[in-house]
Design a protein around this motif. Structure first.
Motif, mmCIF file in Angstrom:
data_model
loop_
_atom_site.group_PDB
_atom_site.id
_atom_site.type_symbol
_atom_site.label_atom_id
_atom_site.label_comp_id
_atom_site.label_asym_id
_atom_site.label_seq_id
_atom_site.Cartn_x
_atom_site.Cartn_y
_atom_site.Cartn_z
ATOM 1 N N ILE A 50 62.279 87.705 16.124
ATOM 2 C CA ILE A 50 61.194 88.063 15.122
ATOM 3 C C ILE A 50 61.515 89.002 14.135
ATOM 4 C CG2 ILE A 50 59.188 89.497 15.687
ATOM 5 C CD1 ILE A 50 58.623 88.247 18.524
ATOM 6 N N GLU A 51 62.324 90.004 14.297
ATOM 7 C CA GLU A 51 62.602 90.965 13.305
ATOM 8 C C GLU A 51 63.267 90.049 12.374
ATOM 9 O OE1 GLU A 51 65.096 94.018 15.283
ATOM 10 O OE2 GLU A 51 63.243 94.425 16.609
ATOM 11 N N ALA A 52 64.038 89.158 12.505
ATOM 12 C CA ALA A 52 64.749 88.424 11.151
ATOM 13 C C ALA A 52 63.835 87.592 10.533
ATOM 14 C CB ALA A 52 65.899 87.573 11.900
ATOM 15 N N SER A 82 62.722 81.151 9.882
ATOM 16 C CA SER A 82 63.199 81.449 11.450
ATOM 17 C C SER A 82 64.486 81.622 12.020
ATOM 18 C CB SER A 82 62.256 80.490 12.357
ATOM 19 O OG SER A 82 62.556 80.534 13.655
ATOM 20 N N GLY A 83 65.002 82.309 13.092
ATOM 21 C CA GLY A 83 66.057 81.952 13.631
ATOM 22 C C GLY A 83 66.658 80.871 14.422
ATOM 23 N N GLU A 84 65.685 80.347 15.255
ATOM 24 C CA GLU A 84 65.913 79.453 16.027
ATOM 25 C C GLU A 84 65.313 78.319 15.552
ATOM 26 O OE1 GLU A 84 67.024 81.203 20.403
ATOM 27 O OE2 GLU A 84 64.924 80.486 20.231
ATOM 28 N N LEU A 85 64.087 78.256 15.099
ATOM 29 C CA LEU A 85 63.262 76.927 14.649
ATOM 30 C C LEU A 85 63.941 76.297 13.336
ATOM 31 C CD1 LEU A 85 60.786 75.107 15.018
ATOM 32 C CD2 LEU A 85 59.431 76.539 13.392
ATOM 33 N N ALA A 92 58.187 90.615 23.258
ATOM 34 C CA ALA A 92 58.973 90.841 22.069
ATOM 35 C C ALA A 92 57.815 91.085 21.002
ATOM 36 C CB ALA A 92 59.800 89.970 21.746
ATOM 37 N N ASN A 93 58.153 92.183 20.090
ATOM 38 C CA ASN A 93 57.152 92.382 18.887
ATOM 39 C C ASN A 93 57.776 92.947 17.946
ATOM 40 O OD1 ASN A 93 55.418 94.955 19.028
ATOM 41 N ND2 ASN A 93 56.065 94.354 21.281
ATOM 42 N N ALA A 94 57.095 92.802 16.729
ATOM 43 C CA ALA A 94 57.559 93.695 15.690
ATOM 44 C C ALA A 94 56.301 93.362 14.397
ATOM 45 C CB ALA A 94 58.887 93.466 14.965
ATOM 46 N N HIS A 95 56.482 94.260 13.473
ATOM 47 C CA HIS A 95 55.429 94.180 12.454
ATOM 48 C C HIS A 95 56.333 94.695 11.002
ATOM 49 C CE1 HIS A 95 54.895 98.323 13.191
ATOM 50 N NE2 HIS A 95 54.686 98.643 12.060
ATOM 51 N N VAL A 96 55.700 93.859 9.744
ATOM 52 C CA VAL A 96 56.268 94.436 8.686
ATOM 53 C C VAL A 96 55.164 94.471 7.588
ATOM 54 C CG1 VAL A 96 56.473 91.884 8.031
ATOM 55 C CG2 VAL A 96 58.005 93.798 7.033
ATOM 56 N N GLU A 154 54.213 89.791 14.522
ATOM 57 C CA GLU A 154 54.633 88.884 15.406
ATOM 58 C C GLU A 154 54.748 89.213 16.819
ATOM 59 O OE1 GLU A 154 57.804 84.926 15.614
ATOM 60 O OE2 GLU A 154 57.968 86.630 13.997
ATOM 61 N N ARG A 155 54.346 88.383 17.607
ATOM 62 C CA ARG A 155 54.316 88.680 19.303
ATOM 63 C C ARG A 155 54.431 87.554 19.936
ATOM 64 N NH1 ARG A 155 49.001 90.896 17.886
ATOM 65 N NH2 ARG A 155 49.150 93.332 17.712
ATOM 66 N N THR A 156 55.351 87.819 20.915
ATOM 67 C CA THR A 156 55.459 86.507 22.189
ATOM 68 C C THR A 156 55.281 87.234 23.368
ATOM 69 O OG1 THR A 156 56.562 84.753 22.885
ATOM 70 C CG2 THR A 156 57.830 86.693 22.379
#
Length: 154
Positions: A140-142, A33-36, A6-10, A109-111
């Motif tokens: 990641i997107e959020a 973060s969405g989960e943390l 999974a990955n995205a950038h901004v 951000e990548r994982t």
């Protein structure tokens, strides 16, 4: 290393050093973060350094769990990366890369999912998420949208 799962950038209109401070501050990262939900340094932290560990408290709906992460890269203003393991079982590798631009920086951000195949059903039960790659992509997107807003507000 294989392609990320999974990955995205901004693009962010803020200095890479500011963005780096935001992503390495566990309270701020939890807010974005969405989960943390929260984190604390296990090792004495003035600023993150390679080899330091932190504990993360995570939530997905009514499921909660903790993780322990080890910092693998802490290059101020450029890169922050860490591995998540469950005791001796590798779980994931996370990375934030910052590239300077004229207007600020691009944050990627990548994982990488590092779980052995036998662990995926255990992970799904604990986290309530059967499709971890899709969940990580959404998160990641959020996170990056929230990071952009926070950094540009400061």
């Amino acid at each position: 290393m294989a392609d990320p799962t999974a990955n995205a950038h901004v693009e962010v209109a803020a200095a890479p050093e500011l963005v780096y401070r935001l992503i390495t501050d566990l309270d701020t990262l939890a807010r974005l973060s969405g989960e943390l939900e929260g984190g604390e340094w296990i090792d004495e932290a003035g600023s993150p350094e390679q080899g330091m560990r932190f504990r993360g408290a995570n939530r997905n709906g009514d499921k909660t769990w903790t993780t322990v992460a080890t910092v693998r890269a802490a290059e101020r203003g450029r890169r922050f990366a860490f591995d998540v393991d469950d005791a001796d079982t590798p779980v994931s590798h996370w990375e934030y890369e910052l590239r300077s631009t004229e207007q600020g920086c691009v944050v990627t951000e990548r994982t990488w999912d590092r779980r052995p195949s036998w662990y995926t059903s255990v992970s799904a039960e604990v986290t309530g998420e059967a499709d971890r790659d899709a969940a990580n992509q959404r998160n990641i997107e959020a996170t990056l949208r929230a990071l952009k807003l926070e950094a540009e507000r400061q």
